[in-house]
Design a protein around this motif. Structure first.
Motif, PDB file in Angstrom:
ATOM      1  N   GLN B 277       0.714  -1.133  -0.344  1.00  0.00           N
ATOM      2  CA  GLN B 277       0.176  -0.115  -0.132  1.00  0.00           C
ATOM      3  C   GLN B 277       0.934   1.066  -0.219  1.00  0.00           C
ATOM      4  O   GLN B 277       0.254   2.401  -0.791  1.00  0.00           O
ATOM      5  CB  GLN B 277      -1.083  -0.149   1.710  1.00  0.00           C
ATOM      6  CG  GLN B 277      -1.967  -1.136   1.129  1.00  0.00           C
ATOM      7  CD  GLN B 277      -3.172  -0.792   1.649  1.00  0.00           C
ATOM      8  OE1 GLN B 277      -3.153  -0.518   3.329  1.00  0.00           O
ATOM      9  NE2 GLN B 277      -4.280  -0.813   1.150  1.00  0.00           N
ATOM     10  N   ALA B 280       1.339   3.445  -3.404  1.00  0.00           N
ATOM     11  CA  ALA B 280       0.702   4.408  -3.603  1.00  0.00           C
ATOM     12  C   ALA B 280       1.633   6.017  -3.769  1.00  0.00           C
ATOM     13  O   ALA B 280       1.249   6.469  -4.927  1.00  0.00           O
ATOM     14  CB  ALA B 280       0.360   4.586  -3.008  1.00  0.00           C
ATOM     15  N   ASP B 284       1.711   5.679  -9.819  1.00  0.00           N
ATOM     16  CA  ASP B 284       0.545   5.990  -9.630  1.00  0.00           C
ATOM     17  C   ASP B 284      -0.082   5.253 -10.121  1.00  0.00           C
ATOM     18  O   ASP B 284      -0.312   4.449 -10.802  1.00  0.00           O
ATOM     19  CB  ASP B 284       0.178   7.744 -10.290  1.00  0.00           C
ATOM     20  CG  ASP B 284       0.802   7.644 -11.432  1.00  0.00           C
ATOM     21  OD1 ASP B 284       0.885   6.635 -11.881  1.00  0.00           O
ATOM     22  OD2 ASP B 284       1.391   8.418 -12.032  1.00  0.00           O
ATOM     23  N   ALA B 285      -1.547   5.654 -10.318  1.00  0.00           N
ATOM     24  CA  ALA B 285      -2.694   5.003 -11.081  1.00  0.00           C
ATOM     25  C   ALA B 285      -2.821   4.428 -12.150  1.00  0.00           C
ATOM     26  O   ALA B 285      -2.992   3.204 -12.650  1.00  0.00           O
ATOM     27  CB  ALA B 285      -4.415   5.409 -11.287  1.00  0.00           C
ATOM     28  N   ILE B 315      -8.948   2.627 -11.895  1.00  0.00           N
ATOM     29  CA  ILE B 315      -9.127   2.179 -10.563  1.00  0.00           C
ATOM     30  C   ILE B 315      -9.199   3.010  -9.226  1.00  0.00           C
ATOM     31  O   ILE B 315      -9.057   4.723 -10.081  1.00  0.00           O
ATOM     32  CB  ILE B 315      -7.334   2.628 -10.686  1.00  0.00           C
ATOM     33  CG1 ILE B 315      -6.494   1.388 -11.123  1.00  0.00           C
ATOM     34  CG2 ILE B 315      -6.593   2.115  -9.051  1.00  0.00           C
ATOM     35  CD1 ILE B 315      -5.095   1.306 -11.382  1.00  0.00           C
ATOM     36  N   SER B 316      -9.979   3.261  -7.970  1.00  0.00           N
ATOM     37  CA  SER B 316     -10.723   3.900  -7.688  1.00  0.00           C
ATOM     38  C   SER B 316      -9.984   3.908  -6.581  1.00  0.00           C
ATOM     39  O   SER B 316     -10.155   5.156  -6.231  1.00  0.00           O
ATOM     40  CB  SER B 316     -12.405   3.310  -7.528  1.00  0.00           C
ATOM     41  OG  SER B 316     -11.987   2.082  -6.674  1.00  0.00           O
ATOM     42  N   SER B 317      -8.849   3.326  -5.866  1.00  0.00           N
ATOM     43  CA  SER B 317      -7.692   3.549  -5.045  1.00  0.00           C
ATOM     44  C   SER B 317      -6.729   2.274  -5.159  1.00  0.00           C
ATOM     45  O   SER B 317      -6.890   1.635  -5.049  1.00  0.00           O
ATOM     46  CB  SER B 317      -8.825   3.276  -3.414  1.00  0.00           C
ATOM     47  OG  SER B 317      -7.575   3.036  -2.559  1.00  0.00           O
ATOM     48  N   THR B 318      -5.644   3.596  -5.599  1.00  0.00           N
ATOM     49  CA  THR B 318      -4.505   3.103  -5.790  1.00  0.00           C
ATOM     50  C   THR B 318      -3.827   2.535  -4.664  1.00  0.00           C
ATOM     51  O   THR B 318      -3.727   1.286  -4.799  1.00  0.00           O
ATOM     52  CB  THR B 318      -3.331   4.422  -6.058  1.00  0.00           C
ATOM     53  OG1 THR B 318      -4.059   4.832  -6.652  1.00  0.00           O
ATOM     54  CG2 THR B 318      -2.452   3.707  -7.047  1.00  0.00           C
ATOM     55  N   ALA B 319      -4.180   2.477  -3.563  1.00  0.00           N
ATOM     56  CA  ALA B 319      -3.727   1.607  -2.245  1.00  0.00           C
ATOM     57  C   ALA B 319      -4.311   0.031  -2.032  1.00  0.00           C
ATOM     58  O   ALA B 319      -3.328  -0.606  -2.141  1.00  0.00           O
ATOM     59  CB  ALA B 319      -3.945   2.652  -1.079  1.00  0.00           C
ATOM     60  N   LEU B 320      -5.533   0.642  -2.606  1.00  0.00           N
ATOM     61  CA  LEU B 320      -6.117  -0.974  -2.594  1.00  0.00           C
ATOM     62  C   LEU B 320      -5.929  -1.997  -4.116  1.00  0.00           C
ATOM     63  O   LEU B 320      -5.710  -3.110  -3.676  1.00  0.00           O
ATOM     64  CB  LEU B 320      -8.312  -0.680  -2.794  1.00  0.00           C
ATOM     65  CG  LEU B 320      -8.942   0.219  -1.572  1.00  0.00           C
ATOM     66  CD1 LEU B 320     -10.390  -0.314  -1.658  1.00  0.00           C
ATOM     67  CD2 LEU B 320      -8.015  -1.711   0.215  1.00  0.00           C
ATOM     68  N   ASP B 326      -9.312  -3.926  -5.538  1.00  0.00           N
ATOM     69  CA  ASP B 326     -10.184  -2.616  -5.623  1.00  0.00           C
ATOM     70  C   ASP B 326     -10.414  -2.872  -7.132  1.00  0.00           C
ATOM     71  O   ASP B 326     -11.747  -4.643  -7.136  1.00  0.00           O
ATOM     72  CB  ASP B 326      -8.623  -1.619  -6.294  1.00  0.00           C
ATOM     73  CG  ASP B 326      -9.447   0.043  -6.676  1.00  0.00           C
ATOM     74  OD1 ASP B 326     -10.017  -0.069  -6.271  1.00  0.00           O
ATOM     75  OD2 ASP B 326      -9.306   0.360  -8.266  1.00  0.00           O
ATOM     76  N   THR B 327     -11.019  -2.476  -8.404  1.00  0.00           N
ATOM     77  CA  THR B 327     -12.134  -3.316  -9.398  1.00  0.00           C
ATOM     78  C   THR B 327     -11.485  -3.795  -9.814  1.00  0.00           C
ATOM     79  O   THR B 327     -12.464  -4.950 -10.778  1.00  0.00           O
ATOM     80  CB  THR B 327     -12.251  -1.504  -9.622  1.00  0.00           C
ATOM     81  OG1 THR B 327     -11.316  -0.929 -10.829  1.00  0.00           O
ATOM     82  CG2 THR B 327     -13.226  -0.596  -9.698  1.00  0.00           C
TER      83      THR B 327
END
Lengths: 433, 455
Positions: B277, B280, B284-285, B315-320, B326-327
């Motif tokens: 995590q 991130a 980046d995304a 990607i909605s959350s780079t960390a996830l 994530d998605t």
């Protein structure tokens, strides 16, 4: 014509008929063999015995006619032989359990055909007792209202069981076809000239001569409609109109008759479910393809599947069509013999029509002219009605393809009619031309 | 004898009869020639079924010529038989009522022997039986049977790949592809309604169509990408490698304890989610999306089976996304292809399922997989260094992890394995649904690789 020239013409007649019969025999036997190979993968007696019997019958008929009717039309027997032989192959293909019966009917039919060709007395008996014949036919037909059965267990009860012979039935409306033609021919022979002249006296004059005719014809129609045998009723009407036109030369009768037929059709559409079903299925069968229009749709599939060259005998799927062996034989021909086969069948009936109408033209007496024309028109109209029904030109009328479809009464009466044509052809002057 | 009025009318009546017969003749031409193609193609034409029943479809064989599917003739019509129901995820089924699936679907016209217009015309004219052509797959009957047995009653997927062969081909051949629960294609017609409505979806090919949350199964690929981008170095120290990550309220830690002075290599070897995590800040995304794309995780794999591409929503959350929560969802096939890339010097594999096809005269023609040799996920040195970091035991390099499958889902176990360790020739991917026992997943993967290694 000198005796020598006459003998020469008769010999030529015999050779011509023999040659044509040989060609027909080759066609029928090759198809029977092909059917055996397609169905069983080998030559099997069960596919060959019926064509064998047919071959013997046609050979015997040829010799008989050559001996007793040397001046007959040499084309009629080969045409009939082709129809009956092809018919046997088809019944073996479509409903083999009916084959033995059809062969028996063919034997009887051929016997009747040959017997009729040597009728004596210039058909006087037929002419003189026209009311008796027709009344007898009508009584038989009326008997079906009480004793009528349907051998298949459902549908219109148009058959009478023949006493003392189990499981054998006779269809009086088939006999009535012939008797009505005899009646009309006799009537127009006697009254035709007066009828033509009476037109000058207006409708009242015409009706004077037409009344007995219309009365008898009306009886027939009432009985047939009562019986729901609408195909036969339509046939009678067509033959009646055609002979009336021959007798009077007045096209207005045909127009009026056509109008009446149309009105009757409209009435029948609303009165009888069967007619409504057939008309609806004819007009647009596709929405009801799985139910009420199943038969005609399957018939159209058969036509399409046949294409130009056909699937080959025994290699199509015509048995998807309900009662294909009686009402839809023509669709089976189109599927397994293709467009070539079905057009050939059309041509055979056309040639038969031509030979029959030629006899009518050459006939020395008006009775024979009307009789030959009536028989020819009836056979042609019957073939046309079922062919047009199968190809969706007209609504289905429930008639069979003469001399081909399964049916004993039809075979007997059609054979008798052909016998009459051959009888008359022997009397025509321009033999062999 | 004086002719009466009727004589002249006979000719007219004959002309009417002639016209009527002509009308019938035209109608015949209309239905048998002009309208025939439209009519014959209608769905309710029973001749379609009849002609279909008379086609002798080609056989489907495994890589050694063992039967997987064949048509058997009874009373003049052919029925399809499947001697190895365990191969149904690949072979699929052929049913008159329910259509086709799998190889039966994708090679349908070939198996039916449709060779072109003129051949069809000649065949119809001569009434010859329509004969299909045989197919030889890369599948191995023994390995497929074993894969099926290893999954047993569990719900999941197994994919076994061979990376190149002795002949020097760089094709990646599928040796086994199992999906559970499955079905017996011999009983499809009888059980189709039950199969199609069953909650566990036995008709779904979980290898090619099952969409799973990847979780930390993405870690080798993300770290390879980050390494390639220069965002990290494997020997770079990482603080607090074992710190937990909370996903859906559940705290997850490293799969095994990393050393106190851990590096990125330790993060990978011990499958630690925490430091991922932190990435991130460096990836980046957009860069992460590129990494996913380079490993083929957002593309439809080229295979003659129905496959599902990953849902490539942004990607909605780079960390996830960095811990696979994530998605992005993936199929085992996509993960298998990415895993094969790491094993094969970073090159994306040319997946192959059909080994050879048979010509009309019986000769076999080797099938060439679609060429994509130029597509490289990461350079060879990066791929090799990542692979060398992964734990290895008894000649098997492996990476396994438990993955939370969405807020309401269970825990899926993933196993990615390679053998031999030094120069991998076989790769396996196993997914077990709702199975929190990681050892069970690992055991299946290891047994599969052992089986292929000693075959």
């Amino acid at each position: 014509m000198s005796t020598f020239a006459l003998e020469e013409a008769q010999e030529q007649n015999g050779r011509r008929q023999a040659l044509l019969l040989l060609i027909v025999a080759a066609f029928v036997l090759v198809n029977a063999i092909a059917l055996s190979l397609a169905v069983d993968g080998a030559l099997r007696w069960r596919h060959l015995w019926a064509p064998g019997v047919w071959l013997l019958l046609m050979g015997a008929a040829h010799l008989f006619l050559h001996r007793f009717k040397p001046q007959r039309d040499p084309y009629i027997l080969p045409l009939v032989a082709l129809l009956t032989g092809w018919g046997l192959v088809l019944i073996d293909r479509l409903a083999a359990n009916f084959l033995a019966r059809q062969v028996i009917w063919l034997v009887l039919g051929t016997a009747v055909l040959l017997a009729v060709t040597i009728l004596p007395h210039n058909l006087r008996l037929l002419r003189r007792y026209r009311y008796t014949w027709l009344t007898g036919g009508l009584l038989l037909l009326a008997a079906t209202l009480i004793f009528g059965v349907n051998p298949s267990g459902y549908g219109a009860a148009l058959w009478l069981p023949i006493p003392f012979i189990g499981q054998v039935y006779f269809q009086p409306s088939e006999l009535l076809k012939l008797l009505l033609i005899v009646f009309l021919a006799s009537y127009f022979d006697e009254r035709g000239a007066m009828l033509a002249m009476s037109r000058q006296k207006g409708w009242r004059g015409v009706m004077t001569y037409l009344s007995p005719l219309l009365l008898m014809w009306g009886f027939c129609m009432v009985l047939l409609v009562w019986q729901r045998d609408l195909g036969a009723a339509t046939l009678f009407f067509i033959v009646f109109l055609a002979l009336l036109y021959m007798a009077t030369g007045d096209g207005r009768y045909v127009l009026a008759g056509g109008g009446l037929l149309l009105l009757a059709g409209i009435f029948a559409y609303f009165a009888f479910d069967l007619v409504a079903l057939r008309v609806d299925a004819w007009w647009n069968p596709w929405p009801d393809a799985d139910d009420r229009a199943f038969q005609i749709v399957q018939s159209l599939y058969a036509l399409a599947a046949g294409g130009i060259l056909g699937q080959g005998v025994g290699q199509g799927f015509p048995t998807y069509i309900p009662v294909v062996h009686s009402d839809f034989v023509f669709a089976a021909i189109a599927e397994e013999w293709g467009l070539i086969g079905s057009l050939s069948m059309v041509l055979v009936f056309l040639l038969l029509a031509y030979r029959g109408m030629r006899l009518a033209l050459l006939a020395r007496r008006p009775f024979q002219r009307y009789l030959a024309a009536g028989i020819t028109i009836l056979i042609s109209a019957q073939a046309l009605l079922i062919m047009a029904g199968v190809t969706k030109l007209l609504p289905l009328t429930g008639v069979t393809l003469p001399l081909i479809s399964y049916g004993g009464s039809s075979m007997l009466i059609s054979s008798a009619m052909v016998g009459l044509l051959l009888y008359m052809s022997g009397a025509a002057s321009e033999i062999g031309q | 004898m004086k002719p009466d009025a009727s004589t002249g009318k006979v000719s007219q009546l004959l002309r009417v009869i002639l016209a009527a017969f002509l009308a019938v003749a035209f109608s015949l031409v209309f239905w048998t020639v002009l309208r025939a193609p439209d009519i014959l193609a209608r769905d309710d034409n029973p001749r379609l079924v009849e002609s279909e029943l008379r086609i002798q479809r080609g056989r489907i064989l495994d890589r050694d010529g063992r039967l997987l599917a064949q048509s058997a003739r009874t009373d003049g019509i052919f029925g399809r038989r499947y001697p190895l129901p365990a191969a149904s995820p690949v072979v699929g089924y052929y049913s008159l009522r329910y259509g086709t699936a799998g190889i039966e679907e994708s090679y349908d016209s070939y198996l039916r022997g449709e060779n072109g217009f003129w051949q069809a015309q000649a065949r119809d004219l001569l009434h010859r039986t329509q004969m299909g052509h045989d197919l030889r797959l890369t599948l191995d009957t023994q390995l497929q049977t074993q894969a099926d047995a290893l999954l047993g009653d569990r719900r999941g997927a197994l994919l076994l790949l061979q990376l190149g062969d002795e002949a020097g081909s760089d094709a990646t051949q599928i040796l086994a592809l199992a999906s559970h629960p499955g079905y017996d294609p011999n009983l499809l017609d009888e059980k189709f309604d039950q199969l199609s409505s069953a909650e566990e979806a036995p008709l779904l090919n979980r290898v090619t169509q099952g969409q799973y949350q990847p979780g930390l199964a993405l870690q080798p690929f993300i770290l390879a990408g980050a390494l390639d981008e220069g965002s990290i170095a494997l020997d770079e120290p990482v603080d607090h490698a074992n710190r937990p990550v909370i996903v859906n309220g559940v705290a997850t830690y490293c799969a095994s304890s990393p050393p106190a002075a851990a590096t990125w290599a330790d993060v990978l070897a011990h499958r630690c989610p925490g430091p991922m995590q932190d990435l991130a800040d460096r990836v980046d995304a957009a860069e992460l999306s590129t990494i996913f794309a380079e490993f083929g995780l957002t593309e439809q794999p080229r295979l003659p089976l129905n496959t599902e591409t990953a849902v490539s929503t942004p990607i909605s959350s780079t960390a996830l996304a960095l811990i696979g929560q994530d998605t992005l969802v993936v199929t085992p096939l996509q993960v298998g292809a990415a895993w094969a890339a790491l094993a094969a010097n970073g090159r994306l594999p040319n997946l192959q399922l059909v080994a050879a096809t048979q010509t009309e005269n019986g000769a076999w023609i080797d099938e060439q997989p679609p060429a994509n040799q130029t597509e490289t996920a990461v350079p060879a040195d990066i791929a090799n260094s990542i692979r060398q970091v992964l734990p290895a035991q008894e000649g098997i390099t492996a990476f396994s992890t438990l993955v939370l499958s969405g807020p309401d889902g269970g825990t899926n176990g993933w196993y990615l394995g390679l053998t031999p360790e030094s120069d991998p020739r076989y790769a396996v991917v196993v997914v077990l649904e709702n199975n929190p026992n990681l050892q069970e997943v690992e055991k299946i993967g290891q047994e599969m690789l052992t089986a292929v290694k000693f075959q």
